[in-house]
Scaffold this motif. Structure first.
Motif, PDB file in Angstrom:
ATOM      1  N   ALA A  25       9.806 -17.466  -0.710  1.00 21.98           N
ATOM      2  CA  ALA A  25       9.976 -16.862  -2.133  1.00 21.98           C
ATOM      3  C   ALA A  25      10.637 -17.825  -2.803  1.00 21.98           C
ATOM      4  O   ALA A  25      10.385 -17.973  -4.020  1.00 21.98           O
ATOM      5  N   HIS A  26      11.549 -18.930  -2.417  1.00 24.67           N
ATOM      6  CA  HIS A  26      12.232 -19.608  -3.153  1.00 24.67           C
ATOM      7  C   HIS A  26      11.122 -20.689  -3.884  1.00 24.67           C
ATOM      8  O   HIS A  26      11.471 -21.119  -4.985  1.00 24.67           O
ATOM      9  N   ALA A  27      10.170 -20.894  -3.011  1.00 26.23           N
ATOM     10  CA  ALA A  27       9.224 -21.649  -3.576  1.00 26.23           C
ATOM     11  C   ALA A  27       8.106 -20.863  -4.717  1.00 26.23           C
ATOM     12  O   ALA A  27       7.201 -21.350  -4.875  1.00 26.23           O
ATOM     13  N   GLY A  28       8.393 -19.656  -4.823  1.00 30.29           N
ATOM     14  CA  GLY A  28       7.391 -18.973  -5.731  1.00 30.29           C
ATOM     15  C   GLY A  28       6.359 -17.880  -5.116  1.00 30.29           C
ATOM     16  O   GLY A  28       5.723 -17.514  -5.915  1.00 30.29           O
ATOM     17  N   GLU A  29       6.516 -17.892  -3.743  1.00 28.24           N
ATOM     18  CA  GLU A  29       5.446 -17.078  -3.225  1.00 28.24           C
ATOM     19  C   GLU A  29       6.038 -15.779  -2.456  1.00 28.24           C
ATOM     20  O   GLU A  29       6.824 -15.591  -1.663  1.00 28.24           O
ATOM     21  N   PRO A  30       5.881 -14.573  -3.351  1.00 28.18           N
ATOM     22  CA  PRO A  30       6.363 -13.502  -2.926  1.00 28.18           C
ATOM     23  C   PRO A  30       5.611 -12.659  -1.666  1.00 28.18           C
ATOM     24  O   PRO A  30       4.592 -13.502  -1.175  1.00 28.18           O
ATOM     25  N   THR A  31       6.564 -11.970  -0.880  1.00 24.17           N
ATOM     26  CA  THR A  31       5.931 -11.030   0.340  1.00 24.17           C
ATOM     27  C   THR A  31       6.139  -9.696   0.119  1.00 24.17           C
ATOM     28  O   THR A  31       7.393  -9.325  -0.378  1.00 24.17           O
ATOM     29  N   ILE A  32       5.420  -8.922   0.416  1.00 21.26           N
ATOM     30  CA  ILE A  32       5.374  -7.502   0.469  1.00 21.26           C
ATOM     31  C   ILE A  32       5.844  -7.196   1.807  1.00 21.26           C
ATOM     32  O   ILE A  32       5.062  -7.558   2.913  1.00 21.26           O
ATOM     33  N   ILE A  33       6.837  -6.295   2.238  1.00 20.69           N
ATOM     34  CA  ILE A  33       7.069  -5.783   3.355  1.00 20.69           C
ATOM     35  C   ILE A  33       6.635  -4.434   3.496  1.00 20.69           C
ATOM     36  O   ILE A  33       6.901  -3.373   2.688  1.00 20.69           O
ATOM     37  N   THR A  34       5.943  -3.974   4.542  1.00 16.79           N
ATOM     38  CA  THR A  34       5.385  -2.558   4.840  1.00 16.79           C
ATOM     39  C   THR A  34       5.936  -1.797   5.845  1.00 16.79           C
ATOM     40  O   THR A  34       6.561  -2.632   6.951  1.00 16.79           O
ATOM     41  N   ARG A  35       6.109  -0.450   6.059  1.00 19.08           N
ATOM     42  CA  ARG A  35       6.502   0.232   7.150  1.00 19.08           C
ATOM     43  C   ARG A  35       5.308   1.230   7.164  1.00 19.08           C
ATOM     44  O   ARG A  35       5.210   2.109   6.105  1.00 19.08           O
ATOM     45  N   HIS A  36       4.800   1.499   8.493  1.00 18.95           N
ATOM     46  CA  HIS A  36       3.601   2.128   8.716  1.00 18.95           C
ATOM     47  C   HIS A  36       2.574   1.998   7.648  1.00 18.95           C
ATOM     48  O   HIS A  36       1.815   2.861   7.331  1.00 18.95           O
ATOM     49  N   GLY A  37       2.239   0.759   7.249  1.00 18.75           N
ATOM     50  CA  GLY A  37       1.199   0.342   6.410  1.00 18.75           C
ATOM     51  C   GLY A  37       1.376   0.806   4.931  1.00 18.75           C
ATOM     52  O   GLY A  37       0.628   0.273   4.096  1.00 18.75           O
ATOM     53  N   ARG A  38       2.704   1.186   4.552  1.00 19.37           N
ATOM     54  CA  ARG A  38       2.905   1.343   3.075  1.00 19.37           C
ATOM     55  C   ARG A  38       3.802   0.481   2.643  1.00 19.37           C
ATOM     56  O   ARG A  38       5.023   0.155   3.324  1.00 19.37           O
ATOM     57  N   PRO A  39       3.553   0.063   1.487  1.00 17.54           N
ATOM     58  CA  PRO A  39       4.790  -1.009   0.823  1.00 17.54           C
ATOM     59  C   PRO A  39       6.089  -0.428   0.589  1.00 17.54           C
ATOM     60  O   PRO A  39       6.157   0.549   0.006  1.00 17.54           O
ATOM     61  N   MET A  40       7.281  -1.079   1.047  1.00 17.11           N
ATOM     62  CA  MET A  40       8.460  -0.633   1.145  1.00 17.11           C
ATOM     63  C   MET A  40       9.404  -1.216   0.071  1.00 17.11           C
ATOM     64  O   MET A  40      10.392  -1.111  -0.385  1.00 17.11           O
ATOM     65  N   ALA A  41       9.177  -2.705   0.336  1.00 17.74           N
ATOM     66  CA  ALA A  41      10.067  -3.794  -0.259  1.00 17.74           C
ATOM     67  C   ALA A  41       9.159  -4.831  -0.510  1.00 17.74           C
ATOM     68  O   ALA A  41       8.088  -5.201  -0.109  1.00 17.74           O
TER      69      ALA A  41
END
Length: 93
Positions: A25-41
């Motif tokens: 993320a610091h290098a500019g690459e975001p990541t999506i975190i999912t719970r049970h396959g749904r995007p949460m954060a």
């Protein structure tokens, strides 16, 4: 050219890889975190978060800057259809 969507990781996998995800993320690459396959954060660079917060606080380009609800701009669909029907019948009759 469109950017490809950020990778999505399940919560448990993201938890185990958190230091790596923060570095990415610091290098500019975001990541999506999912719970049970749904995007949460999302893990995004702090600079992007600051930009989003500035935009949402009423800065230029914000919908909040408009300061209006739009109330009264939309008629009920049935009223609109009835108006169009009367107009059409008046022209043909």
């Amino acid at each position: 050219m469109r950017k490809k969507p950020p990778p999505a990781l399940g919560l448990e996998l993201a938890r185990s890889q958190l230091p790596t995800l923060v570095s990415q993320a610091h290098a500019g690459e975001p990541t999506i975190i999912t719970r049970h396959g749904r995007p949460m954060a999302a893990i995004i660079p702090a600079s992007e978060l600051a930009e989003l917060q500035a935009r949402d606080s009423g800065g230029a380009g914000s919908l909040l800057a408009l300061g209006a609800t739009g109330k009264g701009l939309w008629r009920l669909a049935s009223d609109s259809v009835a108006h169009q029907r009367r107009e059409w019948q008046g022209r043909l009759g």
